[in-house]
Design a protein around this motif. Structure first.
Motif, PDB file in Angstrom:
ATOM      1  N   TYR A 162      40.998  39.904  37.680  1.00  0.00           N
ATOM      2  CA  TYR A 162      42.188  40.640  37.268  1.00  0.00           C
ATOM      3  C   TYR A 162      42.929  39.921  36.137  1.00  0.00           C
ATOM      4  O   TYR A 162      43.308  40.544  35.138  1.00  0.00           O
ATOM      5  CB  TYR A 162      43.115  40.850  38.469  1.00  0.00           C
ATOM      6  CG  TYR A 162      44.365  41.608  38.110  1.00  0.00           C
ATOM      7  CD1 TYR A 162      44.305  42.947  37.737  1.00  0.00           C
ATOM      8  CD2 TYR A 162      45.608  40.976  38.135  1.00  0.00           C
ATOM      9  CE1 TYR A 162      45.452  43.646  37.396  1.00  0.00           C
ATOM     10  CE2 TYR A 162      46.762  41.666  37.798  1.00  0.00           C
ATOM     11  CZ  TYR A 162      46.674  43.002  37.430  1.00  0.00           C
ATOM     12  OH  TYR A 162      47.811  43.683  37.088  1.00  0.00           O
ATOM     13  N   ARG A 163      43.091  38.622  36.271  1.00  0.00           N
ATOM     14  CA  ARG A 163      43.784  37.861  35.217  1.00  0.00           C
ATOM     15  C   ARG A 163      42.983  37.875  33.913  1.00  0.00           C
ATOM     16  O   ARG A 163      43.558  37.868  32.836  1.00  0.00           O
ATOM     17  CB  ARG A 163      44.075  36.442  35.673  1.00  0.00           C
ATOM     18  CG  ARG A 163      45.180  36.378  36.697  1.00  0.00           C
ATOM     19  CD  ARG A 163      45.529  34.948  37.025  1.00  0.00           C
ATOM     20  NE  ARG A 163      46.568  34.889  38.008  1.00  0.00           N
ATOM     21  CZ  ARG A 163      47.852  34.722  37.724  1.00  0.00           C
ATOM     22  NH1 ARG A 163      48.238  34.605  36.475  1.00  0.00           N
ATOM     23  NH2 ARG A 163      48.752  34.658  38.677  1.00  0.00           N
ATOM     24  N   ARG A 164      41.675  37.892  34.039  1.00  0.00           N
ATOM     25  CA  ARG A 164      40.832  38.002  32.833  1.00  0.00           C
ATOM     26  C   ARG A 164      41.122  39.323  32.114  1.00  0.00           C
ATOM     27  O   ARG A 164      41.258  39.353  30.885  1.00  0.00           O
ATOM     28  CB  ARG A 164      39.358  37.925  33.234  1.00  0.00           C
ATOM     29  CG  ARG A 164      38.414  37.945  32.058  1.00  0.00           C
ATOM     30  CD  ARG A 164      37.000  37.604  32.523  1.00  0.00           C
ATOM     31  NE  ARG A 164      36.107  37.639  31.397  1.00  0.00           N
ATOM     32  CZ  ARG A 164      35.255  38.632  31.146  1.00  0.00           C
ATOM     33  NH1 ARG A 164      35.156  39.650  31.963  1.00  0.00           N
ATOM     34  NH2 ARG A 164      34.490  38.592  30.073  1.00  0.00           N
ATOM     35  N   ALA A 165      41.248  40.397  32.883  1.00  0.00           N
ATOM     36  CA  ALA A 165      41.580  41.694  32.283  1.00  0.00           C
ATOM     37  C   ALA A 165      42.960  41.643  31.625  1.00  0.00           C
ATOM     38  O   ALA A 165      43.146  42.173  30.522  1.00  0.00           O
ATOM     39  CB  ALA A 165      41.535  42.792  33.342  1.00  0.00           C
ATOM     40  N   LEU A 166      43.916  40.982  32.272  1.00  0.00           N
ATOM     41  CA  LEU A 166      45.249  40.845  31.683  1.00  0.00           C
ATOM     42  C   LEU A 166      45.193  40.096  30.351  1.00  0.00           C
ATOM     43  O   LEU A 166      45.912  40.438  29.407  1.00  0.00           O
ATOM     44  CB  LEU A 166      46.196  40.107  32.641  1.00  0.00           C
ATOM     45  CG  LEU A 166      46.615  40.846  33.903  1.00  0.00           C
ATOM     46  CD1 LEU A 166      47.497  39.946  34.773  1.00  0.00           C
ATOM     47  CD2 LEU A 166      47.357  42.129  33.556  1.00  0.00           C
ATOM     48  N   CYS A 167      44.336  39.082  30.287  1.00  0.00           N
ATOM     49  CA  CYS A 167      44.180  38.319  29.042  1.00  0.00           C
ATOM     50  C   CYS A 167      43.698  39.221  27.913  1.00  0.00           C
ATOM     51  O   CYS A 167      44.232  39.175  26.794  1.00  0.00           O
ATOM     52  CB  CYS A 167      43.207  37.164  29.239  1.00  0.00           C
ATOM     53  SG  CYS A 167      43.831  35.847  30.296  1.00  0.00           S
ATOM     54  N   PHE A 168      42.695  40.043  28.200  1.00  0.00           N
ATOM     55  CA  PHE A 168      42.182  40.941  27.164  1.00  0.00           C
ATOM     56  C   PHE A 168      43.193  42.009  26.794  1.00  0.00           C
ATOM     57  O   PHE A 168      43.244  42.449  25.646  1.00  0.00           O
ATOM     58  CB  PHE A 168      40.850  41.558  27.588  1.00  0.00           C
ATOM     59  CG  PHE A 168      39.703  40.591  27.524  1.00  0.00           C
ATOM     60  CD1 PHE A 168      39.431  39.877  26.369  1.00  0.00           C
ATOM     61  CD2 PHE A 168      38.890  40.385  28.630  1.00  0.00           C
ATOM     62  CE1 PHE A 168      38.382  38.985  26.297  1.00  0.00           C
ATOM     63  CE2 PHE A 168      37.830  39.497  28.577  1.00  0.00           C
ATOM     64  CZ  PHE A 168      37.577  38.790  27.409  1.00  0.00           C
ATOM     65  N   GLN A 169      44.031  42.407  27.737  1.00  0.00           N
ATOM     66  CA  GLN A 169      45.092  43.361  27.434  1.00  0.00           C
ATOM     67  C   GLN A 169      46.067  42.740  26.434  1.00  0.00           C
ATOM     68  O   GLN A 169      46.503  43.389  25.485  1.00  0.00           O
ATOM     69  CB  GLN A 169      45.834  43.763  28.710  1.00  0.00           C
ATOM     70  CG  GLN A 169      46.933  44.779  28.474  1.00  0.00           C
ATOM     71  CD  GLN A 169      47.678  45.104  29.757  1.00  0.00           C
ATOM     72  OE1 GLN A 169      47.638  44.360  30.726  1.00  0.00           O
ATOM     73  NE2 GLN A 169      48.360  46.227  29.749  1.00  0.00           N
ATOM     74  N   LYS A 170      46.379  41.449  26.634  1.00  0.00           N
ATOM     75  CA  LYS A 170      47.304  40.745  25.735  1.00  0.00           C
ATOM     76  C   LYS A 170      46.713  40.582  24.334  1.00  0.00           C
ATOM     77  O   LYS A 170      47.445  40.581  23.353  1.00  0.00           O
ATOM     78  CB  LYS A 170      47.651  39.368  26.298  1.00  0.00           C
ATOM     79  CG  LYS A 170      48.396  39.411  27.611  1.00  0.00           C
ATOM     80  CD  LYS A 170      49.822  39.804  27.413  1.00  0.00           C
ATOM     81  CE  LYS A 170      50.593  39.635  28.714  1.00  0.00           C
ATOM     82  NZ  LYS A 170      51.989  40.007  28.575  1.00  0.00           N
ATOM     83  N   THR A 171      45.377  40.431  24.238  1.00  0.00           N
ATOM     84  CA  THR A 171      44.764  40.246  22.918  1.00  0.00           C
ATOM     85  C   THR A 171      44.632  41.566  22.164  1.00  0.00           C
ATOM     86  O   THR A 171      44.437  41.570  20.956  1.00  0.00           O
ATOM     87  CB  THR A 171      43.347  39.631  23.028  1.00  0.00           C
ATOM     88  OG1 THR A 171      42.494  40.544  23.703  1.00  0.00           O
ATOM     89  CG2 THR A 171      43.369  38.290  23.712  1.00  0.00           C
TER      90      THR A 171
END
Length: 195
Positions: A162-171
């Protein structure tokens, strides 16, 4: 003079069934010196002593001593079975002495040169958490992927994905975001699936 009955019984030959087996003497291998294990154990003892030390200056100095011994171990025995453990604990020692860049290099080595084990997961989790807090989204995403693929704990895997997905959302990287979200959805029992 008549011999007592118990003496006569003692003189009679015993049958093969009644005869006790001779004692088995196990062959004991001599102890073998293993300098690599001695050095690793000494470094580990220093690390544990540093954890238990109450006085701040002594604590920091003991972590430095442990770091030197873990470093010496890795230089002398880089392919030893305890090398991964040493990289991880060396990273922790450096973290405790305020040497963040050196700590990070140790965790990176542990998380990139091995593909399984609790110290791979722990190293990657340290890096991912640090990068996530520092808003280094691409790097955090990379380390969260390592955490997700190495952990045996379902909760840790769920959160890492989930946090990995959040990271890509931020990028703003939509392609990577979609793949990361698919990984969350495909992860059975992931509580973030609906989110």
């Amino acid at each position: 003079m008549k011999a007592p009955l118990f003496l006569l019984m003692a003189l009679l030959p015993l049958s093969a069934q009644d005869a006790p087996a001779p004692p088995v003497v196990e062959k004991v291998e001599p102890l073998k010196a293993k300098p690599s294990r001695d050095l690793f154990d000494f470094a580990s003892l220093l690390y544990n002593a540093a954890n238990e030390e109450k006085e701040a200056a002594k604590k920091k100095e003991t972590y430095r001593l442990a770091a030197r011994k873990f470093d010496a171990f890795l230089r002398a025995y880089p392919k030893d079975e305890k090398a991964l453990n040493s990289w991880y604990f060396l990273g922790l020692c450096y973290r405790q002495t305020g040497e963040i860049k050196a700590s990070r290099r140790c965790f990176e080595s542990a998380a990139t040169h091995w593909t399984k084990g609790k110290f791979v997961e722990a190293s990657a989790l340290n890096l991912a958490s640090e990068d996530f807090q520092g808003e280094k989204w691409r790097s955090a995403a990379k380390w969260f992927k390592v955490v997700a693929t190495t952990t045996k704990d379902a909760q840790v895997r769920h959160e890492a994905l989930y946090r990995r997905a959040l990271c890509f959302q931020k990028t703003g990287n939509k392609g990577s975001l979609l793949l990361a979200l698919k990984a969350v959805i495909d992860d059975k029992g992931n509580p973030f699936e609906e989110t």
